[in-house]
Structures are given as structure tokens and as C-alpha cells.
Design an enzyme around this catalytic site. Structure first.
Site, PDB file in Angstrom:
ATOM      1  N   LYS A 110       0.765  -1.286  -0.045  1.00  0.00           N
ATOM      2  CA  LYS A 110       0.168   0.108  -0.168  1.00  0.00           C
ATOM      3  C   LYS A 110       0.760   1.453  -0.179  1.00  0.00           C
ATOM      4  O   LYS A 110       0.254   2.109  -0.761  1.00  0.00           O
ATOM      5  CB  LYS A 110      -0.808   0.404   1.398  1.00  0.00           C
ATOM      6  CG  LYS A 110      -1.939  -0.868   1.104  1.00  0.00           C
ATOM      7  CD  LYS A 110      -3.537  -0.872   1.933  1.00  0.00           C
ATOM      8  CE  LYS A 110      -4.356  -1.129   2.033  1.00  0.00           C
ATOM      9  NZ  LYS A 110      -4.160  -3.050   1.531  1.00  0.00           N
ATOM     10  N   LYS A 189      -4.789  -8.269  -8.945  1.00  0.00           N
ATOM     11  CA  LYS A 189      -5.713  -8.745  -7.863  1.00  0.00           C
ATOM     12  C   LYS A 189      -6.836  -7.253  -7.656  1.00  0.00           C
ATOM     13  O   LYS A 189      -6.677  -5.667  -7.719  1.00  0.00           O
ATOM     14  CB  LYS A 189      -4.805  -8.497  -6.481  1.00  0.00           C
ATOM     15  CG  LYS A 189      -5.671  -9.041  -5.330  1.00  0.00           C
ATOM     16  CD  LYS A 189      -5.385  -9.164  -3.577  1.00  0.00           C
ATOM     17  CE  LYS A 189      -6.713  -9.085  -2.938  1.00  0.00           C
ATOM     18  NZ  LYS A 189      -7.202  -7.558  -3.521  1.00  0.00           N
ATOM     19  N   LYS A 192      -9.833  -2.159  -4.360  1.00  0.00           N
ATOM     20  CA  LYS A 192     -10.559  -1.181  -4.849  1.00  0.00           C
ATOM     21  C   LYS A 192      -9.721   0.351  -4.465  1.00  0.00           C
ATOM     22  O   LYS A 192     -10.030   1.467  -5.664  1.00  0.00           O
ATOM     23  CB  LYS A 192     -11.634  -0.031  -3.377  1.00  0.00           C
ATOM     24  CG  LYS A 192     -13.636  -1.487  -3.421  1.00  0.00           C
ATOM     25  CD  LYS A 192     -13.784  -1.200  -2.389  1.00  0.00           C
ATOM     26  CE  LYS A 192     -15.129  -1.887  -2.349  1.00  0.00           C
ATOM     27  NZ  LYS A 192     -15.065  -3.216  -1.846  1.00  0.00           N
TER      28      LYS A 192
END
Length: 319
Positions: A110, A189, A192
Site C-alpha cells: 500500500k 488483484k 478498490k
């Protein structure tokens, strides 16, 4: 057997949510006592607007019920209805090595994608461990991307038990290999976070447009194509029968079959598959008070269970 899973209220559910978690929850509720929570505390790691978060929580509750949750077999609740999960996360944080958090792939991924590196995101696996351990869960359906987090949960539970006594049940993961990772429209993958999702609910034209935007290679209509490297084919397999999959494979290999044809076939399968769920969702959307009452009552049941465990934890650590 007690089964537990949770999902963040971060917008419209997509195919990855459905095949990676929602469908498994609906199937597994037939095999044991099921606990399902809306992970609204986890959602705070991205600092959503308060009103949007409330909207997402209600919509996700509607979506799960529409997709087949049996409210007689599943305790379905908001994570924040059980504040003891944060207390337990603090207990676990005090037996968690910093290096264990630093090795978490999800956090590093992330940050690489541009997320702000806040402490909530960093300690996400500890809160997830608390979610799982608080209810004595035996089985936890997770996607491959969450496998490491489940391993961290097991490590923390074992470390805590070694230090304070046999308090926690050591959970096992459930990861169906065939649908563990659902590809997004860009081949990554489906998430959102990556903006590459195909929603399961919404307007027909908008969903069809998203499907038609799935990334493929540049082979022309007449060229043979490799189904095993194609995102469209990977998604089609989620909906089609074995005979239909075999036929689509031959279409790819034989040539004179374009990606546009495959995308249209995928959309038709997908639209038909979710039709009964769309009807149920419309009924629930018209009665939000009914859905809110479900979450409230189930939150009370979940908290009663959590308090039983926390009584043991507090005593074990000396509080």
C-alpha cells in the site's frame, strides 16, 4: 466450529469481494457457527468522510444480505459494536515484535501504491488478529493477500498463550485456490485500492462498460489467443460451466474470435448470475430500518461473546 470473516465498507462490492469472501461466507455458514462483521474500524485507516462511511456500512449490510447471508445461522454485525476488539488489539500489540509488522506485505504494497503511512495502516494486522481471536474463531476464510495476516494472528495467539496461558483458539485459514485471487480489469488483484474493480451491483450500462474495458493484449480478431494468460477468460471461468469453459477455450485457440466477443459473453454470464441478488437488494434498500435493526441486535450478540473472552484476557494479564 466457529467461522469468522469481515469485509471493509469501502464502496460497492466487486467480483473480488464476492468470490474471495462473500460466497465463501454463504457456503460455510452451513458448516458451523458463522460470525460476519463489517470492518468499520479498519476502514478508518484511509480516513473516509464520515457520511460516506455511514452510507458504505449500510450498503454493505444490504449487499451481504442480498447475496445470501442466512440471519438464522450467521451473527452479522458492525465491528465497532464491539469496542473490546480495540482493547484486545492493545493487549496483542504488547506481545507483537515491531519487526513482525514491518514484514507485512500488505503494508509495504500500500505504501508503494502511494498510501499515507499512518500507524493504523501499520498495525492493521494486530487489529485483524483481535477480530479473529476475540470470538474464538476456528476457521477464517481469507484471500491469498490476507494469508500472511492470518499467519501473524496465529503467531500472536501462540506468543500470548505461551506467556499468559491457553486463552486463545489458534485459527486455521480457508483459501479456495481456484478463486483466491480474482483479477481486476488491469490484471492485478481486483481491489478498490487499485481502481480496477467490476461491481456486482449497479447500472447495467456502467457495468458493461467496465467489463468492455478489461485489458487484453493486441492480437487481432483472426489470431489464435492464449486463454490462460487472458483476464477475460479468468473471470469467465468464475461463472461458466465446465462445458462452457471448454467451448470458450476452443474459441480462443481457434482464432476468428475477438476479445470483444469474449467480453460480451462474460458480461452476459455475470449479469444473469447476479439477477436474483439485484432483486433482493432492491427490497432491502427500500427498508433500511430493517437492516439497521439486524446490525444492532447482532452487535449485542457478538459483544456478549467478546466479553466472555475479554474477562479471561484481563485476568490473565493482571487487570
Amino acid at each position: 466450529m466457529r467461522i469468522l470473516t469481515g469485509i471493509q465498507p469501502s464502496g460497492l462490492p466487486h467480483l473480488g469481494n464476492y468470490f474471495g469472501a462473500m460466497r465463501q461466507v454463504c457456503e460455510l455458514q452451513e458448516k458451523g457457527e458463522s460470525f460476519l462483521f463489517i470492518a468499520d474500524y479498519h476502514a478508518l485507516t484511509t480516513s473516509p468522510a464520515p457520511e460516506k462511511l455511514r452510507e458504505n456500512i449500510l450498503n454493505l449490510a444490504i449487499d451481504f444480505i442480498a447475496c445470501g447471508i442466512d440471519l438464522d445461522k450467521t451473527v452479522f454485525f458492525r465491528q465497532s459494536s464491539v469496542p473490546e476488539v480495540c482493547e484486545l488489539a492493545w493487549m496483542l500489540a504488547n506481545v507483537s515484535p515491531v519487526g513482525l509488522m514491518e514484514r507485512a506485505h500488505s503494508y509495504k504494497d500500500k505504501i508503494a501504491k502511494g498510501f499515507a503511512p499512518n500507524c493504523g495502516l501499520f498495525t492493521y494486522p494486530i487489529l485483524m488478529a483481535a477480530d479473529i481471536l476475540l470470538y474464538g474463531s476456528n476457521l477464517v476464510p481469507v484471500g491469498k493477500d490476507q494469508k500472511q495476516h492470518l499467519e501473524i494472528t496465529r503467531d500472536l495467539a501462540i506468543k500470548f498463550n505461551n506467556q499468559y496461558g491457553e486463552i486463545f483458539t489458534i485459527p486455521e485459514g480457508f483459501i479456495p485456490e481456484t478463486v483466491a485471487v480474482v483479477p481486476g480489469i488491469d490484471g492485478q488483484k481486483m481491489s478498490k485500492s487499485y481502481g480496477n474493480t467490476i461491481p456486482i451491483f449497479g447500472k447495467e450500462k456502467e457495468i458493461k462498460k467496465t467489463v468492455m474495458n478489461i485489458v487484453t493484449d493486441c492480437k487481432g480478431l483472426e489470431d489464435p489467443k492464449d486463454p490462460d494468460t487472458c483476464n477475460v477468460f479468468a473471470l469467465y471461468k468464475l461463472f461458466a460451466s465446465e462445458e462452457e469453459i471448454a467451448e470458450m477455450r476452443q474459441n480462443y485457440l481457434g482464432g476468428n474470435y475477438g476479445y470483444g466477443h469474449a467480453k460480451k459473453a462474460l458480461f452476459e454470464k455475470m449479469w444473469s448470475f447476479f439477477e436474483p441478488m439485484r432483486k433482493r437488494r432492491a427490497e432491502l434498500e427500500a427498508d433500511p430500518g430493517y437492516v439497521e435493526e439486524i446490525l444492532r441486535k447482532n452487535g449485542e450478540i457478538a459483544r456478549e461473546e467478546a466479553l466472555k473472552l475479554m474477562k479471561k484476557v484481563r485476568a490473565a494479564v493482571g487487570l
